[in-house]
Motif scaffolding. Structure first.
Motif, mmCIF file in Angstrom:
data_model
loop_
_atom_site.group_PDB
_atom_site.id
_atom_site.type_symbol
_atom_site.label_atom_id
_atom_site.label_comp_id
_atom_site.label_asym_id
_atom_site.label_seq_id
_atom_site.Cartn_x
_atom_site.Cartn_y
_atom_site.Cartn_z
ATOM 1 N N UNK A 1 10.140 18.022 -68.798
ATOM 2 C CA UNK A 1 8.787 17.627 -69.187
ATOM 3 C C UNK A 1 7.895 17.588 -67.952
ATOM 4 N N UNK A 2 6.716 18.165 -68.068
ATOM 5 C CA UNK A 2 5.760 18.171 -66.964
ATOM 6 C C UNK A 2 5.053 16.824 -66.872
ATOM 7 N N UNK A 3 5.099 16.234 -65.681
ATOM 8 C CA UNK A 3 4.428 14.960 -65.431
ATOM 9 C C UNK A 3 3.216 15.183 -64.533
ATOM 10 N N UNK A 4 2.287 14.223 -64.576
ATOM 11 C CA UNK A 4 1.142 14.225 -63.667
ATOM 12 C C UNK A 4 1.442 13.196 -62.580
ATOM 13 N N UNK A 5 1.622 13.665 -61.351
ATOM 14 C CA UNK A 5 2.036 12.810 -60.242
ATOM 15 C C UNK A 5 0.921 12.727 -59.213
ATOM 16 N N UNK A 6 0.429 11.525 -58.977
ATOM 17 C CA UNK A 6 -0.526 11.296 -57.892
ATOM 18 C C UNK A 6 0.262 10.997 -56.630
ATOM 19 N N UNK A 55 8.835 20.282 -56.628
ATOM 20 C CA UNK A 55 8.515 19.902 -58.005
ATOM 21 C C UNK A 55 7.107 20.331 -58.412
ATOM 22 N N UNK A 56 6.340 20.916 -57.482
ATOM 23 C CA UNK A 56 4.934 21.199 -57.732
ATOM 24 C C UNK A 56 4.756 22.502 -58.496
ATOM 25 N N UNK A 136 13.352 25.230 -64.891
ATOM 26 C CA UNK A 136 13.467 23.800 -64.634
ATOM 27 C C UNK A 136 12.082 23.170 -64.618
ATOM 28 N N UNK A 137 12.043 21.853 -64.857
ATOM 29 C CA UNK A 137 10.772 21.152 -65.020
ATOM 30 C C UNK A 137 9.983 21.117 -63.720
#
Length: 204
Positions: A1-6, A55-56, A136-137
């Protein structure tokens, strides 16, 4: 699952730049100390940087930060995204007016003029496509600046907050978070080195 990471470096007193940041002094007075960890030889610092870059799937940044990284004293072979780590995700710049040309032509730039939410949505689509292609995510990383991350937190766009707490007190500068609503966080990981304390939180 794609997350939004600050993901951003911050001083002990809550600043993401020092005093008087500008085109010729992007991190402000003393602000270089915030990113010492990114150029460290410490294996834990290198791991944090490598994992963050890996992961970006897409990266979002504000126009002021773009002007710095694309400026004459900005990113180069030794100081690009990930500070030399392998990885060139798509970049989405939140701006009121797109540029007709850029210096860093080897990177994939998209200028979004319809606001931060649209930039994050477009970046998510690109990250999800990259995830499917790679098997992969991959995530969307909000790399700053401080105002962009603060606005994203206010808008409820952030899933994960990744802070690199530098052992420096700047006294003034650009604050990370000033006038937003209270946010509840769940601490997920802590990694301490001599140059930073790397903290990861889920935004609830």
């Amino acid at each position: 699952m794609t997350r939004i990471i600050a993901d951003i470096s911050v001083s002990l007193d809550g600043f993401v730049t020092g005093r008087d940041p500008g085109p010729d002094n992007g991190l402000g007075t003393g602000g270089e100390a915030l990113h010492t960890w990114a150029f460290s030889d410490d294996p834990d610092d290198r791991r944090v940087l490598r994992e963050g870059t890996a992961r970006s799937g897409a990266v979002v940044l504000g126009r002021r930060l773009f002007d710095l990284v694309d400026g004459p004293d900005g990113w180069g072979d030794e100081s690009g995204y990930g500070a030399g780590e392998v990885g060139k995700p798509a970049f989405f710049v939140v701006t009121s007016s797109p540029l007709s040309s850029v210096r860093l032509t080897d990177l994939d730039w998209t200028f979004v003029t319809t606001g931060l939410s649209d930039a994050v949505a477009a970046a998510r689509e690109r990250a999800e496509a990259a995830s499917s292609a790679s098997g992969h995510d991959l995530d969307v990383v909000l790399m700053g600046g401080g105002a962009t991350i603060g606005s994203a937190l206010d808008a409820g766009l952030v899933d994960v907050l990744s802070l690199h707490l530098a052992p420096v007190m700047l006294g003034a500068g650009t604050p990370l978070y000033t006038c937003g609503e209270p946010r509840t966080l769940a601490q997920r990981s802590v990694t301490s080195t001599t140059t930073a304390t790397h903290l990861t939180y889920d935004v609830l």
